[in-house]
Each structure stands twice: as structure tokens, then as C-alpha cells.
Design a protein around this motif. Structure first.
Motif, short mmCIF file in Angstrom:
data_model
loop_
_atom_site.label_atom_id
_atom_site.label_comp_id
_atom_site.label_asym_id
_atom_site.label_seq_id
_atom_site.Cartn_x
_atom_site.Cartn_y
_atom_site.Cartn_z
N PRO A 77 0.81 -1.21 0.00
CA PRO A 77 0.00 0.00 0.00
C PRO A 77 0.85 1.27 0.00
N ALA A 78 0.39 2.26 -0.75
CA ALA A 78 1.00 3.59 -0.71
C ALA A 78 0.22 4.53 0.19
N ALA A 79 -1.11 4.30 0.28
CA ALA A 79 -1.95 5.21 1.07
C ALA A 79 -3.27 4.54 1.37
N ARG A 128 1.26 12.48 -5.08
CA ARG A 128 0.97 11.64 -3.92
C ARG A 128 2.08 10.62 -3.64
N SER A 129 1.95 10.00 -2.49
CA SER A 129 2.91 8.98 -2.08
C SER A 129 2.99 7.87 -3.12
N ARG A 130 4.22 7.39 -3.35
CA ARG A 130 4.45 6.30 -4.30
C ARG A 130 5.42 5.31 -3.68
N CYS A 131 5.10 4.03 -3.85
CA CYS A 131 5.96 2.99 -3.32
C CYS A 131 6.52 2.14 -4.44
N ALA A 132 7.48 1.29 -4.08
CA ALA A 132 8.08 0.35 -5.02
C ALA A 132 8.26 -0.98 -4.31
#
Length: 266
Positions: A77-79, A128-132
Motif C-alpha cells: 500500500p502507498a496510502a 501523492r505517495s508512491r511505493c516500489a
């Protein structure tokens, strides 16, 4: 080994996407724009952001997990924000997911943020928030270790121009790939980067020894007829060892999203 990368568009075309995934069954699937709403049993909820209103497959992560029962499913999850069931707000997580066939032992894994950090109280303002997420597997058929790291690049309301945030994002993505990889690995980096082919992001990755496969193999778009805006590129796949590439394709048919699946065979 088959590796697929796709922005799933929140599951909007799930009636086409799920059978496609079942029939192709990639060994590793890197999926972006994944919705996970464990508090709801609804099939569909609505995303609202001002005038931007989209139907969202409420449990898209669950849907794909069920379509690929022989895969290990990992949600990142990023958010967490809300989707809407008419006038009722439903908490819902948004991010990306990786699916790895159970015949492939996962011997390394990394998850982190390439832009901002986890947002538990709403999706937040753009960008916005970004994940990897990165995984390292051992492939008995190839007798080699392979790492695959993917992200969903940040969206900037001004467009796909180079920005300091995108440069930092690319550096963090490369760092995550390096952390999950070892020197002899075949390393793959992919995702919906939300940048143009001449971007600083791709320059940084190619300077680090990766070869970008979409444009270098002559493909002129990673979008299909579902996408009507200008700009035909968003998705990329890079590899550090082109000799390992047996085949690479951008899949235009069937249309399973407004993005085209990228499919790599090693």
C-alpha cells in the motif's frame, strides 16, 4: 521465465483482464494501481477527487489473487483513503502488487517509498505517495537468480516533465533494485513511470547499466484505444543483461487496461 508489468487501471476492465491473466499466467506479475478494500464486500466503489470520478474495483487485489491461485500475492500500500458506496465512505488502500508463481522461491524482497511516505489518513495532494517493490527469485530452468523491481511513478498535474521529485524518485528506485539484487543477477526494473522516453528517469537508469526495452525495440506507444489523451508512453521495462532476453512485447490486443501489458520472456 515470463515477466509481465501492467498498470491495472483500478480493475476497470477486470472482465477482460482476469481471463487474460489466467490464460497467460506470467511467472512474475508486477501490477500497479491496485485497490484493496478489506472492510467492504462490494465489487465496485467510486473514487472521487473533485471532477475526477472513476469506478474502482473495490477488491481488485483479491480478484487478481483468485485468478492466479498458484501465485504468491504481495500487496504494497502507498496510502489509505476512502472510496464511496453512494454516500457512504469506505476505507480503501491503494498501491501496487506483485504475484510470483509458487514454483519460484522468493529469496529476497524489498519494499519502500520512492516519493513521500505511507499516508494513513487520505490519499493526499498531488503528487501523492508512491511505493516500489522488489523481489529476488531463483529460477531452476535458467539456473540463475533474477530480481524484479517495479513502481508506479508519481503523477504531476503539470504533465510528464522532469522535476526534482522525479529525479529523486528514480534514484530511490535504482537504490531499491540494487539492495534486492546481487552482482550476478539478471535485474529487471519496470513500471508505469509516468515520464517521457527522453526523461531524466530513464537516463539515470540507462547510465546505471540498464537497457530500456520499449523504445529500443521499436515500440511507439504503451497506450491503447482506451486512452484518449496526448502522450503515448508511460510504461517501461529495463534489463541489465540483454543477452538474457528471449522475447519482449508490448501487448495491444486484448485491451485489459488503458495501459498495455509489457511482457518479457527470459
Amino acid at each position: 521465465m515470463n515477466i509481465m508489468c501492467l498498470n491495472g487501471w483500478g480493475g476497470k476492465l477486470h472482465t477482460s483482464l482476469l481471463p487474460y491473466l489466467q490464460s497467460t499466467a506470467p511467472d512474475i506479475l508486477c501490477l500497479q494501481e491496485v485497490v484493496h478494500s478489506p472492510a467492504s464486500d462490494k465489487d465496485w466503489l467510486t473514487y472521487r477527487d473533485g471532477d475526477h470520478i472513476l469506478p474502482q474495483r473495490a477488491n481488485f487485489f483479491r480478484d487478481v489473487s483468485r485468478a492466479l491461485p498458484e501465485h504468491t500475492a504481495i500487496f504494497c500500500p502507498a496510502a489509505q483513503g476512502v472510496l464511496w458506496d453512494r454516500d457512504r465512505a469506505v476505507p480503501s488502500q491503494w498501491g501496487l502488487a506483485s504475484f510470483v508463481h509458487k514454483s519460484l522461491p522468493i529469496i529476497g524482497q524489498i519494499q519502500g517509498f520512492v516519493h513521500k511516505s505511507y499516508s494513513p489518513d487520505g490519499y493526499g495532494d498531488h503528487p501523492r505517495s508512491r511505493c516500489a517493490h522488489g523481489i529476488r527469485v531463483y529460477d531452476n530452468a535458467l539456473n540463475r537468480t533474477i530480481s524484479v523491481t517495479h513502481m508506479h511513478g508519481l503523477r504531476d498535474l503539470r504533465g510528464k516533465l522532469d522535476t526534482p521529485e522525479r529525479a529523486t524518485q528514480a534514484s530511490r528506485l535504482l537504490d531499491l533494485s540494487r539492495q534486492v539484487s546481487e552482482a550476478a543477477d539478471i535485474a529487471v526494473i519496470c513500471g508505469d513511470f509516468n515520464v517521457e522516453p527522453d526523461s531524466e528517469t530513464l537516463t539515470l537508469l540507462t547510465d546505471a547499466g540498464f537497457v530500456e526495452l520499449v523504445t529500443t525495440r521499436g515500440f511507439t506507444s504503451t497506450r491503447n484505444s482506451q486512452y484518449s489523451k496526448p502522450g503515448r508512453f508511460a510504461d517501461y521495462m529495463l534489463i541489465n543483461d540483454t543477452k538474457a532476453v528471449q522475447r519482449f512485447d508490448v501487448i495491444y490486443d486484448p485491451e485489459v487496461s488503458d495501459h498495455c501489458p509489457l511482457r518479457l520472456t527470459l
